[in-house]
Design a protein around this motif. Structure first.
Motif, mmCIF file in Angstrom:
data_model
loop_
_atom_site.group_PDB
_atom_site.id
_atom_site.type_symbol
_atom_site.label_atom_id
_atom_site.label_comp_id
_atom_site.label_asym_id
_atom_site.label_seq_id
_atom_site.Cartn_x
_atom_site.Cartn_y
_atom_site.Cartn_z
ATOM 1 N N ALA A 29 0.834 -1.208 0.000
ATOM 2 C CA ALA A 29 0.000 0.000 0.000
ATOM 3 C C ALA A 29 0.865 1.252 0.000
ATOM 4 O O ALA A 29 0.537 2.236 -0.663
ATOM 5 C CB ALA A 29 -0.936 -0.004 1.200
ATOM 6 N N VAL A 30 1.983 1.227 0.719
ATOM 7 C CA VAL A 30 2.903 2.368 0.742
ATOM 8 C C VAL A 30 3.422 2.629 -0.666
ATOM 9 O O VAL A 30 3.435 3.775 -1.142
ATOM 10 C CB VAL A 30 4.080 2.132 1.717
ATOM 11 C CG1 VAL A 30 5.144 3.216 1.569
ATOM 12 C CG2 VAL A 30 3.580 2.063 3.153
ATOM 13 N N LEU A 31 3.844 1.569 -1.354
ATOM 14 C CA LEU A 31 4.343 1.722 -2.724
ATOM 15 C C LEU A 31 3.269 2.295 -3.632
ATOM 16 O O LEU A 31 3.541 3.186 -4.440
ATOM 17 C CB LEU A 31 4.835 0.371 -3.262
ATOM 18 C CG LEU A 31 6.060 -0.211 -2.564
ATOM 19 C CD1 LEU A 31 6.354 -1.612 -3.091
ATOM 20 C CD2 LEU A 31 7.267 0.696 -2.741
ATOM 21 N N HIS A 32 2.038 1.798 -3.505
ATOM 22 C CA HIS A 32 0.928 2.279 -4.325
ATOM 23 C C HIS A 32 0.663 3.761 -4.061
ATOM 24 O O HIS A 32 0.519 4.546 -4.999
ATOM 25 C CB HIS A 32 -0.330 1.453 -4.042
ATOM 26 C CG HIS A 32 -1.556 1.964 -4.715
ATOM 27 N ND1 HIS A 32 -1.784 1.775 -6.050
ATOM 28 C CD2 HIS A 32 -2.599 2.694 -4.241
ATOM 29 C CE1 HIS A 32 -2.934 2.364 -6.373
ATOM 30 N NE2 HIS A 32 -3.442 2.919 -5.294
ATOM 31 N N GLU A 67 1.111 6.695 -6.839
ATOM 32 C CA GLU A 67 -0.088 7.349 -7.361
ATOM 33 C C GLU A 67 -0.335 8.747 -6.795
ATOM 34 O O GLU A 67 -0.891 9.588 -7.485
ATOM 35 C CB GLU A 67 -1.323 6.477 -7.085
ATOM 36 C CG GLU A 67 -1.299 5.135 -7.781
ATOM 37 C CD GLU A 67 -1.337 5.258 -9.290
ATOM 38 O OE1 GLU A 67 -2.052 6.141 -9.807
ATOM 39 O OE2 GLU A 67 -0.653 4.465 -9.950
ATOM 40 N N VAL A 68 0.025 8.980 -5.560
ATOM 41 C CA VAL A 68 -0.361 10.212 -4.885
ATOM 42 C C VAL A 68 0.750 11.265 -4.878
ATOM 43 O O VAL A 68 0.485 12.453 -4.975
ATOM 44 C CB VAL A 68 -0.839 9.910 -3.443
ATOM 45 C CG1 VAL A 68 -1.250 11.172 -2.725
ATOM 46 C CG2 VAL A 68 -1.995 8.915 -3.479
ATOM 47 N N ASP A 69 1.992 10.822 -4.784
ATOM 48 C CA ASP A 69 3.128 11.755 -4.763
ATOM 49 C C ASP A 69 3.370 12.267 -6.184
ATOM 50 O O ASP A 69 4.286 11.851 -6.876
ATOM 51 C CB ASP A 69 4.369 11.052 -4.212
ATOM 52 C CG ASP A 69 5.589 11.951 -4.151
ATOM 53 O OD1 ASP A 69 5.424 13.184 -4.166
ATOM 54 O OD2 ASP A 69 6.705 11.409 -4.114
ATOM 55 N N SER A 125 2.275 15.796 0.126
ATOM 56 C CA SER A 125 1.861 17.077 0.701
ATOM 57 C C SER A 125 0.366 17.030 1.028
ATOM 58 O O SER A 125 -0.359 16.139 0.563
ATOM 59 C CB SER A 125 2.120 18.215 -0.288
ATOM 60 O OG SER A 125 1.264 18.085 -1.411
ATOM 61 N N PHE A 126 -0.106 18.008 1.791
ATOM 62 C CA PHE A 126 -1.535 18.076 2.099
ATOM 63 C C PHE A 126 -2.347 18.222 0.816
ATOM 64 O O PHE A 126 -3.387 17.586 0.663
ATOM 65 C CB PHE A 126 -1.831 19.244 3.059
ATOM 66 C CG PHE A 126 -3.291 19.349 3.413
ATOM 67 C CD1 PHE A 126 -3.910 18.376 4.185
ATOM 68 C CD2 PHE A 126 -4.052 20.414 2.964
ATOM 69 C CE1 PHE A 126 -5.264 18.464 4.504
ATOM 70 C CE2 PHE A 126 -5.401 20.518 3.289
ATOM 71 C CZ PHE A 126 -6.003 19.540 4.055
ATOM 72 N N GLU A 127 -1.873 19.030 -0.112
ATOM 73 C CA GLU A 127 -2.583 19.227 -1.381
ATOM 74 C C GLU A 127 -2.688 17.916 -2.165
ATOM 75 O O GLU A 127 -3.740 17.605 -2.732
ATOM 76 C CB GLU A 127 -1.889 20.299 -2.228
ATOM 77 C CG GLU A 127 -1.985 21.697 -1.655
ATOM 78 C CD GLU A 127 -1.044 21.952 -0.459
ATOM 79 O OE1 GLU A 127 -0.047 21.203 -0.279
ATOM 80 O OE2 GLU A 127 -1.320 22.890 0.300
ATOM 81 N N GLU A 128 -1.623 17.134 -2.193
ATOM 82 C CA GLU A 128 -1.665 15.833 -2.876
ATOM 83 C C GLU A 128 -2.620 14.888 -2.164
ATOM 84 O O GLU A 128 -3.368 14.138 -2.806
ATOM 85 C CB GLU A 128 -0.254 15.215 -2.932
ATOM 86 C CG GLU A 128 0.692 15.938 -3.866
ATOM 87 C CD GLU A 128 2.134 15.512 -3.707
ATOM 88 O OE1 GLU A 128 2.849 15.510 -4.728
ATOM 89 O OE2 GLU A 128 2.565 15.187 -2.570
ATOM 90 N N PHE A 129 -2.615 14.921 -0.841
ATOM 91 C CA PHE A 129 -3.505 14.083 -0.044
ATOM 92 C C PHE A 129 -4.967 14.429 -0.315
ATOM 93 O O PHE A 129 -5.800 13.550 -0.554
ATOM 94 C CB PHE A 129 -3.174 14.258 1.439
ATOM 95 C CG PHE A 129 -4.000 13.419 2.369
ATOM 96 C CD1 PHE A 129 -3.685 12.096 2.599
ATOM 97 C CD2 PHE A 129 -5.090 13.971 3.037
ATOM 98 C CE1 PHE A 129 -4.446 11.323 3.465
ATOM 99 C CE2 PHE A 129 -5.852 13.216 3.904
ATOM 100 C CZ PHE A 129 -5.536 11.884 4.118
ATOM 101 N N SER A 166 -10.615 12.924 -5.308
ATOM 102 C CA SER A 166 -10.762 12.336 -6.640
ATOM 103 C C SER A 166 -11.170 10.878 -6.567
ATOM 104 O O SER A 166 -11.631 10.308 -7.537
ATOM 105 C CB SER A 166 -9.456 12.448 -7.432
ATOM 106 O OG SER A 166 -8.489 11.539 -6.926
ATOM 107 N N GLY A 167 -10.998 10.276 -5.408
ATOM 108 C CA GLY A 167 -11.338 8.866 -5.286
ATOM 109 C C GLY A 167 -10.275 7.967 -5.877
ATOM 110 O O GLY A 167 -10.542 6.820 -6.173
ATOM 111 N N THR A 168 -9.072 8.449 -6.042
ATOM 112 C CA THR A 168 -8.003 7.650 -6.641
ATOM 113 C C THR A 168 -7.886 6.299 -5.978
ATOM 114 O O THR A 168 -7.779 5.282 -6.644
ATOM 115 C CB THR A 168 -6.652 8.392 -6.554
ATOM 116 O OG1 THR A 168 -6.769 9.617 -7.254
ATOM 117 C CG2 THR A 168 -5.530 7.566 -7.130
#
Length: 161
Positions: free
Chosen positions: A96-99, A103-105, A113-117, A123-125
């Motif tokens: 899950a960390v790798l995913h 995908e998020v970073d 970052s908070f904005e990426e989070f 978005s439901g990514t």
């Protein structure tokens, strides 16, 4: 709202009823996200009242920025304004960390970052990319957390019907 969506009056909501009901209340949730929520929440093709309440609370919490800040701070243990790989590893499985990092970073700086989070949560990514089993586990964890913190009480939900 459950009664509004349960057009067949059978005490359960189908995916078409969920889609129609969410559209009536102005939800901007995309159809694939509705389908994944439905898959994650139910086991028999229908949402009963308790499953519906859990989804409703989940959607309300995701749309509330304060809850997003609280969720972000859960991972950002050192309060530096970023979720680092080690902080994710404390809370999630290695795959899950790798995913998440992949995908998020989005700026690939090795932290979230908070904005990426917020972008990921809104978005439901995580729902679209996850397998059905992963989604079910996350939903189950969320439901258990809501029950533990008192946000969801099965006795109250049945009484409000």
């Amino acid at each position: 709202m459950f009664a509004l969506m349960d057009t067949e009056r059978k005490g359960r909501v189908t995916l078409p009823e969920l889609k129609a009901g969410l559209a009536k209340v102005g939800s901007k949730l995309a159809e694939p996200e509705m389908e994944l929520l439905m898959e994650a929440a139910d086991v028999d093709g229908y949402l009963d009242y308790a499953e519906f309440v859990a989804i409703t609370i989940h959607l309300q919490r995701l749309s509330n920025d304060q809850h997003l800040r609280t969720a972000f701070l859960f991972f950002d243990r050192d309060s530096r304004g970023y979720i680092e790989r080690g902080e994710l590893a404390d809370a999630l499985a290695d795959d899950a960390v790798l995913h998440v990092m992949k995908e998020v970073d989005t700026d690939k700086d090795g932290r979230v970052s908070f904005e990426e989070f917020v972008a990921m949560m809104k978005s439901g990514t995580d729902w679209r990319k996850a397998s059905r089993q992963y989604s079910r586990q996350r939903f189950k964890t969320l439901s258990n957390s809501l029950m533990k913190d008192g946000s969801l009480s099965m006795a109250r939900a049945d009484d409000d019907r």
